[in-house]
Design a protein around this motif. Structure first.
Motif, mmCIF file in Angstrom:
data_model
loop_
_atom_site.group_PDB
_atom_site.id
_atom_site.type_symbol
_atom_site.label_atom_id
_atom_site.label_comp_id
_atom_site.label_asym_id
_atom_site.label_seq_id
_atom_site.Cartn_x
_atom_site.Cartn_y
_atom_site.Cartn_z
ATOM 1 N N GLN A 1 118.192 -0.374 100.838
ATOM 2 C CA GLN A 1 117.422 -1.061 101.876
ATOM 3 C C GLN A 1 118.372 -1.874 102.746
ATOM 4 O OE1 GLN A 1 114.529 -3.541 99.930
ATOM 5 N NE2 GLN A 1 116.042 -4.767 98.858
ATOM 6 N N ASP B 1 115.875 12.767 103.592
ATOM 7 C CA ASP B 1 115.036 13.606 104.449
ATOM 8 C C ASP B 1 114.234 14.602 103.615
ATOM 9 O OD1 ASP B 1 113.887 14.606 106.654
ATOM 10 O OD2 ASP B 1 115.681 15.561 107.479
ATOM 11 N N GLY C 1 109.211 9.304 109.951
ATOM 12 C CA GLY C 1 109.455 8.106 109.156
ATOM 13 C C GLY C 1 110.185 7.039 109.942
ATOM 14 N N ILE C 2 111.163 7.472 110.755
ATOM 15 C CA ILE C 2 111.903 6.523 111.596
ATOM 16 C C ILE C 2 110.965 5.887 112.611
ATOM 17 C CG2 ILE C 2 113.699 6.336 113.363
ATOM 18 C CD1 ILE C 2 115.219 8.551 111.840
ATOM 19 N N ALA D 1 108.858 3.332 110.941
ATOM 20 C CA ALA D 1 109.611 2.112 110.641
ATOM 21 C C ALA D 1 109.760 1.235 111.881
ATOM 22 C CB ALA D 1 110.985 2.477 110.080
ATOM 23 N N TYR E 1 109.815 4.352 104.073
ATOM 24 C CA TYR E 1 109.280 5.586 104.630
ATOM 25 C C TYR E 1 110.243 6.743 104.368
ATOM 26 C CZ TYR E 1 106.249 2.335 107.162
ATOM 27 O OH TYR E 1 105.361 1.344 107.484
ATOM 28 N N ASP E 2 109.752 7.974 104.617
ATOM 29 C CA ASP E 2 110.655 9.118 104.461
ATOM 30 C C ASP E 2 111.636 9.157 105.630
ATOM 31 O OD1 ASP E 2 108.854 9.813 106.347
ATOM 32 O OD2 ASP E 2 108.244 11.719 105.470
ATOM 33 N N GLY E 3 112.726 9.912 105.452
ATOM 34 C CA GLY E 3 113.851 9.829 106.378
ATOM 35 C C GLY E 3 113.784 10.736 107.590
ATOM 36 N N VAL F 1 114.458 -2.299 105.834
ATOM 37 C CA VAL F 1 113.991 -0.924 105.988
ATOM 38 C C VAL F 1 114.717 -0.046 104.982
ATOM 39 C CG1 VAL F 1 113.764 1.038 107.554
ATOM 40 C CG2 VAL F 1 113.565 -1.288 108.442
ATOM 41 N N ASP G 1 109.043 11.529 100.522
ATOM 42 C CA ASP G 1 108.299 10.298 100.710
ATOM 43 C C ASP G 1 108.275 9.605 99.346
ATOM 44 O OD1 ASP G 1 106.375 11.619 99.177
ATOM 45 O OD2 ASP G 1 105.178 12.181 100.918
ATOM 46 N N LEU H 1 114.862 4.151 104.300
ATOM 47 C CA LEU H 1 114.442 5.524 104.555
ATOM 48 C C LEU H 1 114.902 6.387 103.388
ATOM 49 C CD1 LEU H 1 115.223 5.992 108.356
ATOM 50 C CD2 LEU H 1 113.084 5.316 107.266
#
Length: 665
Positions: A366, A342, A317-318, A321, A311-313, A337, A345, A339
């Motif tokens: 990851q 920021d 996104g968090i 996750a 996911y994006d940061g 995970v 995506d 990310l």
């Protein structure tokens, strides 16, 4: 209608391992293959596929059969549709006659909806490629996002014209029923009954089932129209063929690569999936912004237990996750995970980097989920209460992991990283586990009470049929077990023998009344022997299996398990499949092949046990009748029952005598 020759060609070409592998990740174990059962919540692989027999079977839930049975059950399709699926896979042409108007009317709504969706997919594609507006607006949009033509083709992307009745008019002109346009969600009706296209002016992302059928669509407004619009994306509504909580976008296109890599990436949206395919990462699916469901997790687990949430940061996104991770852990998934920086995506990140850079970033960044959760929840937290809550949440996540060794490893790692006494974490984790067990037991008890209440409502008087209602007038004349309260426990053993050895010869050169000689197979001997006493199996499916094997077992090359793997009745085929498998199989070097004499003796023993049980059941029922007659002081009835009991005893002695002679023959 599909003719028999074509069916035979299809079944000849079909490889059961190939077919099941479309839906389940299989691993070779000896001569068979094993995987997680797709028909129930399978934690450990119990689904066996036999390439030599051409059948599959789950030892936990009992489902399976040949390739056709498997497809019918898994995809909820009809027998002809399963054959068409196989014909398409193996490039076999099917010549079918045109269905009559009556037959078309009887076709299921479900299949009609798939047909309409398939037409709509091609319609949207055609608009995108060949219509001037489609090329100028839809195709230009995809190209502005950097999506190549081969990826557009791979995902069957399309475009819907802005006019709100374009699709509905085209579909009706092509002969499709407006009812199915509404049922699939392609259109909806206004209060005045007017049909309106749901996706007008949007680029189209078709959804595919695991088997490749179009079951839904997603439509996205173009960038110039999304400002201030709440619904950027519109998806098909829930229907008979689409339940969003059970589907994952891109699973059909990704399933082979997921199985090959033994790993899957989870992203949020359509364009994220497409972008990763374009950069060479094809083992990726999207949950399309919805909370992950248990159905989606189990669908993925059939292909791999390893998942990376990508996911994006940013904060969203968090949150994404974190969402649903306990469910993933409880289903035995190994979670990592990643990310992205920021503001990025997977879609935007892939457009800024080469495929090699993207892959390298994924591999290097990851992280294990528990480590990720620890870093996120404890970052900058100094307050003891908040820190305690965060640690408790981390331990809670560890507690749902089904594998004890994995749990202990995580607890040890958490104790080191968080600098907390390991025993304290273990005690907290065990409290969670005990609580979950207690809750599960309470839920089970509530479910049992609910079922009991429902049963009481359905049968308020709790009426039972008297045990003696179906006793024949002359039990000595027939051993037919119909009407007995309990099934004969020897019957399944006989049926298993028929499936596994029914075509084996156990008596040779038997002289007939006309002076000829014949050989008797296991099935023929059982059929003949039972018929002498007017006996039959209590289960009609068992009786069908016996009849078919007795009829065909003298034919060259006949094999019961192969014969029933393509049998026209799916219920008979499934039962035969169940009996053809042994739950525990030795490797070939240790297998013992029974000889003719041992099979013959086993057949005789089972037949004698079958008769003995039947006779004993009859005697038990006569004893009940005798007690009732004596209580009522009905002398005539007592004498009649005593005579019947004497006949039964003589019959039992005759059976014992015949068994002795058979065993020394």
């Amino acid at each position: 209608m599909i003719d028999k020759d074509t069916i035979d060609k299809i079944m000849e070409a079909t490889n059961i391992v190939d077919v099941v592998s479309e839906f389940v990740t299989l691993r070779k174990t000896g001569i068979n293959y094993k995987g997680l059962c797709p028909f129930h919540d399978d934690k450990t692989p119990s689904f066996i596929v036999s390439p030599t027999k051409g059948i599959c079977h789950c030892f936990a839930c009992g489902k399976g059969g040949n390739a056709v049975n498997f497809l019918m059950e898994h995809e909820q399709i009809t027998y002809p549709d399963a054959l068409r699926w196989l014909a398409n896979k193996y490039n076999i042409e099917i010549q079918e006659r045109e269905l009559s108007a009556e037959e078309k009317q009887l076709a299921s709504d479900r299949e009609s909806m798939f047909v309409v969706n398939e037409w709509a997919k091609k319609y949207f594609q055609d608009i995108l490629k060949n219509n001037p507006d489609g090329q100028a607006i839809g195709l230009q949009y995809f190209r502005s996002r950097g999506i190549r033509d081969d990826i557009i083709e791979k995902f069957n992307l399309g475009y819907a014209l802005p006019r709100r009745d374009a699709l509905s008019k085209a579909a009706i002109a092509a002969g499709y029923n407006a009812e199915y346009l509404v049922k699939t969600g392609l259109c909806y009706r206004k209060d005045n009954g007017e049909l309106v296209d749901r996706y007008a002016g949007r680029v189209i992302f078709p959804w595919f089932s695991v088997s490749g059928k179009v079951n839904a669509f997603g439509g996205r407004l173009l960038d110039s129209r999304t400002k201030g619009v709440q619904q950027k994306y519109v998806n098909s509504p829930e229907s008979d063929i689409f339940h969003k909580e059970r589907e994952l976008y891109g699973l059909f296109q990704a399933k082979r690569e997921i199985a090959k890599q033994d790993h899957v990436y989870m992203v949020e949206g359509y364009t994220d999936v497409i972008a990763m395919h374009q950069c060479g990462i094809c083992n990726v699916v999207a949950n399309s912004g919805t909370a992950l469901s248990i159905h989606q997790v189990r669908a993925l687990h059939r292909f791999t237990p390893n998942i990376t949430l990508l996911y994006d940061g940013d904060e969203a996104g968090i949150h994404a996750a974190m969402r649903g991770t306990d469910m993933l852990l409880s289903e035995g998934m190994n979670i990592k995970v990643l990310l992205l920086p920021d503001g990025d995506d997977p879609d935007s990140f892939s457009r800024k980097h080469s495929a090699e850079e993207f892959k390298k970033y994924v591999e290097e960044n990851q992280t294990d989920f528990i480590r990720f959760k620890s870093e996120v929840m404890l970052k900058g937290v100094n307050d003891p209460v908040k820190r305690s809550e965060a640690i408790t949440s981390i331990v809670r996540s560890v507690s749902v992991i089904p594998n004890q060794i994995t749990r202990d490893t995580y607890i040890h790692e958490c104790a080191d990283r968080l600098r907390i006494n390991e025993q304290t974490l273990i005690n907290t984790m065990n409290a969670f586990i005990r609580g979950d067990i207690d809750n599960a037991q309470k839920e089970q008890e509530r479910e049992q009470r609910r079922e009991a209440r429902e049963q009481a409502t359905l049968n308020p008087n709790n009426q039972n049929v008297p045990d003696n209602q179906n006793i024949p007038d002359n039990p000595g004349a027939s051993l037919s077990p119909s009407g007995f309260s309990a099934p004969n426990p020897i019957e399944p053993l006989l049926v298993r023998l028929i499936i596994q050895h029914g075509s084996d010869v156990i008596y040779r050169n038997i002289e007939t009344e006309d002076g000829n000689t014949i050989n008797l197979t296991v099935a023929q001997f059982i059929d003949y022997d039972l018929s002498q006493d007017n006996l039959s199996f209590s289960d009609p499916i068992h009786q069908t299996i016996l009849h078919e094997v007795a009829l065909h077992s003298g034919e060259d090359g006949f094999s019961p398990d192969t014969f029933f793997s393509t049998y026209h009745d799916i219920n008979v085929s499934n039962v035969a499949t169940r009996y053809s498998f042994n739950k525990y199989q030795l490797c070939r070097s240790l297998e013992m092949n029974p000889d003719e004499e041992s099979i013959r003796l086993n057949t005789i023993h089972l037949l004698s046990d079958f008769r003995e049980y039947t006779v004993q059941e009859m005697m038990n029922k006569l004893k009940v009748r005798l007690a009732e007659a004596q209580r009522d002081r009905n002398g005539d009835e007592v004498r009649k029952i005593l005579k019947e009991m004497m006949d039964i005893r003589q019959l039992r002695d005759t059976i014992a005598d015949s068994i002795g002679k058979s065993l020394v023959r």
